[in-house]
Design a protein around this motif. Structure first.
Motif, PDB file in Angstrom:
ATOM      1  N   LEU A 123      -5.686  35.575  44.424  1.00  0.00           N
ATOM      2  CA  LEU A 123      -6.840  36.465  44.548  1.00  0.00           C
ATOM      3  C   LEU A 123      -7.952  35.881  43.698  1.00  0.00           C
ATOM      4  N   ASP A 124      -8.474  34.745  44.155  1.00  0.00           N
ATOM      5  CA  ASP A 124      -9.479  34.044  43.384  1.00  0.00           C
ATOM      6  C   ASP A 124     -10.850  34.213  44.027  1.00  0.00           C
ATOM      7  N   SER A 125     -11.876  34.076  43.214  1.00  0.00           N
ATOM      8  CA  SER A 125     -13.235  34.164  43.730  1.00  0.00           C
ATOM      9  C   SER A 125     -14.148  33.302  42.868  1.00  0.00           C
TER      10      SER A 125
ATOM     11  N   ARG B  51     -12.798  41.707  38.403  1.00  0.00           N
ATOM     12  CA  ARG B  51     -11.532  40.972  38.390  1.00  0.00           C
ATOM     13  C   ARG B  51     -10.480  41.721  37.560  1.00  0.00           C
TER      14      ARG B  51
ATOM     15  N   LEU C  65      -9.312  44.824  39.526  1.00  0.00           N
ATOM     16  CA  LEU C  65      -8.377  44.428  40.588  1.00  0.00           C
ATOM     17  C   LEU C  65      -6.986  44.177  40.011  1.00  0.00           C
TER      18      LEU C  65
ATOM     19  N   ARG D 212       0.461  35.443  45.889  1.00  0.00           N
ATOM     20  CA  ARG D 212      -0.869  35.737  46.435  1.00  0.00           C
ATOM     21  C   ARG D 212      -1.948  35.244  45.484  1.00  0.00           C
TER      22      ARG D 212
ATOM     23  N   ASP E  79       0.952  38.010  41.956  1.00  0.00           N
ATOM     24  CA  ASP E  79      -0.480  37.949  42.250  1.00  0.00           C
ATOM     25  C   ASP E  79      -1.180  37.165  41.146  1.00  0.00           C
TER      26      ASP E  79
ATOM     27  N   THR F 288     -11.963  30.766  40.883  1.00  0.00           N
ATOM     28  CA  THR F 288     -11.280  29.807  41.762  1.00  0.00           C
ATOM     29  C   THR F 288     -10.917  28.499  41.048  1.00  0.00           C
TER      30      THR F 288
ATOM     31  N   VAL G 214       1.259  40.661  37.861  1.00  0.00           N
ATOM     32  CA  VAL G 214      -0.068  40.064  38.018  1.00  0.00           C
ATOM     33  C   VAL G 214      -0.366  39.136  36.842  1.00  0.00           C
TER      34      VAL G 214
ATOM     35  N   LEU H 135      -3.501  46.313  41.018  1.00  0.00           N
ATOM     36  CA  LEU H 135      -2.286  45.683  41.541  1.00  0.00           C
ATOM     37  C   LEU H 135      -1.084  45.961  40.629  1.00  0.00           C
TER      38      LEU H 135
ATOM     39  N   VAL I  77      -4.899  36.245  39.746  1.00  0.00           N
ATOM     40  CA  VAL I  77      -6.285  36.696  39.822  1.00  0.00           C
ATOM     41  C   VAL I  77      -7.123  35.800  38.922  1.00  0.00           C
TER      42      VAL I  77
END
Lengths: 265, 265
Positions: free
Chosen positions: A63-65, A73, A76, A61, A42, A47, A87, A80, A44
């Protein structure tokens, strides 16, 4: 002795690595960081930085924002990792310099969840934006220096102005992060006012914007000449000490460096 | 039009790269630095660092020495590069932080030789000892900080003491380089005296020695408890701000971090 098989096995704690991509170019990212990204399940992060860290495999995976919710963040990432995932939390530059590492520890300290505390946590450093800009400019951080964020999201402006004044009185070279944003258009000008009370107009200033990325730019100016509009939130500003010097380059540009000596007073 | 062949052709200017190995482990050295070392013809530097940078090929010349004559080393590098050689000057950590980059510019500025100024000069940054120690400890540099050398070889002690006092008053985290040597056994104690006048005994301190090398050691202590004998010239000392916190790890050790926030006063 065979233990009875539990119906809901406690997951083995995972790994959470807070890594620094460095300034942007893959050529300045530590191999340990590259290896951690390659092993991660994962990823994180913000973006822009997750995109800088790629490409990733389909089984990884992302998991960017786009928001600046560092604490969300970090939570999260612990959730995980506590489930046994591997992660990676991505920062640009050094995660320990105005980036995700401090947010990760803030979240961990306030968690009562033993599963979070059981996570294998590691911080992998990176070359910071200030170091990348300094190297491109010469050696402005070649002697005692400080690194100060001008963002007052999490600290009052009075503290920032006080630190700038003390740093200027100490004749430290000053690297400024987050100098100016749309939400804070005037604070860099206020910082210049503080510095101009103490340092001379000839004080060299280096502006490094996106150094190490394709659209990098480097500007050498002075405390007397600089205009706040030359600076935005992606610029690192390095303000010289009384000893910082400019040196002509054959290509017409200039080097900026701070010598290692200090005249006896 | 065929030009006459000159009897003594002017050599094409060479390349001089001032590079940072990072803290010691190959896993934390930038790929750009590794590539520069692989292409180099001449490797100039302090013997310990040149050995860290290897292994080298038989066709690469090692011009290492055990003395601390940084200016002589910088002059040798320019002489070789001016003859057309591809030269690398080796520093540990970041060459721009208390290392060879400033010495190289000091030498260049005082040279009248156009061949030296024609050399293709580049600085390649590295992860500094302070960053490596900070990452191993957690995130003590997570907020505004300064980096100060305690060596008074090139600056008077009065300047150092003044800077420490201003930095402590500004509540900056303080990373100290060159804290103590056989030639200067007492100055670290003097620095502690300055800091203890301003910071509380509970202030966390991180001692990172040879972090990133096989015999690395990390110690977490406080300003009240630290003894000068715990520190030598290979130690980086990180003194916390009023906000720096200690956090228990499950392995019995501790994390140290500085949060990003600052309470409103």
């Amino acid at each position: 002795m065979a233990a009875p098989q539990p119906s809901a096995p406690t997951p083995k704690p995972g790994r959470l690595a807070v890594i620094g991509l460095g300034p942007g170019s893959a050529e300045l990212m530590a191999p340990a960081v590259r290896a951690e990204l390659d092993r991660a399940q994962d990823i994180v992060g913000y973006t822009t930085y997750v995109e800088m860290a790629g490409p990733f495999r389909p089984d990884q995976r992302l998991l960017d924002s786009d928001n600046r919710q560092e604490l969300d963040r970090a939570r999260l990432a612990f959730e995980l990792a506590a489930q046994g995932r591997h992660v990676v939390v991505v920062s640009s530059g050094d995660p320990g310099v105005f980036a995700m590492a401090a947010a990760v520890f803030e979240v961990l300290e306030h968690s009562q969840d033993p599963a979070w505390h059981a996570v294998e946590l590691t911080i992998l450093p990176g070359i910071s934006a200030a170091q990348a800009a300094a190297a491109r400019a010469g050696a402005p951080l070649g002697h005692d220096f400080c690194v100060i964020s001008l963002s007052d999201n999490l600290k009052p402006w009075s503290i920032i102005a006080h630190r700038l004044r003390q740093a200027a009185l100490a004749d430290l070279v000053i690297a400024l992060y987050n100098p100016r944003s749309r939400a804070r258009p005037d604070q860099f000008a206020e910082a210049l006012t503080v510095l101009r009370e103490i340092r001379t107009p000839e004080t060299p200033i280096v502006l490094g914007r996106d150094i190490g990325r394709p659209d990098e730019s480097l500007t050498v100016t002075t405390l007397g000449e600089i205009q706040p509009e030359q600076v935005d939130m992606r610029t690192v500003v390095i303000v010289g000490s009384s000893l910082t010097r400019r040196l002509a380059r054959q290509d017409g540009a200039e080097w900026v460096y701070t010598p290692r000596w200090y005249a006896d007073d």
